[in-house]
Design a protein around this motif. Structure first.
Motif: not given
Length: 106
Positions: A19-25, A40-48, A51-57, A73-77
């Motif tokens: 388990v890892m906790v990181a900032d969006r950078e 780089s995996m955390t940064i890529t997740f933050a960008m993805a 973008q997924a949030s723009k799907l109007r869902l 599994v990556q979770v945005d908090h």
């Protein structure tokens, strides 16, 4: 102290590796003993996730990635990103439950 706590979390879930906790950078703030993911995996997740949030869902909360030898599994908090890694046999539902518990922990 935080590393020991995260190690106990890893031990609690079958097949979980880390388990890892990181900032969006991608700056790592805490992790279990086992290496989890590259910044780089955390940064890529933050960008993805953005973008997924723009799907109007609605707002995207997590992304699950299945690889040949692991599940991530990556979770945005915001402003943090929680990354959980298991073997390919890992239970995604259990991982998401752990993530929810971690986000509610004081």
């Amino acid at each position: 102290l935080m590393q020991a706590f995260l190690d106990r979390v890893v031990e609690r879930v079958p097949h979980m590796l880390g388990v890892m906790v990181a900032d969006r950078e991608g700056v790592e703030l805490a992790r279990s003993t086992a290496p989890v993911a590259h910044a780089s995996m955390t940064i890529t997740f933050a960008m993805a996730s953005e973008q997924a949030s723009k799907l109007r869902l609605g707002r995207n909360e997590s992304i699950t990635s299945f690889f040949d030898n692991c599940v991530v599994v990556q979770v945005d908090h915001a402003p943090l990103v929680l990354t959980l890694v298991s073997t390919e046999e890992g239970n995604v539902g259990a991982m998401l439950d752990v993530a929810k518990d971690l986000m509610c922990s004081p």
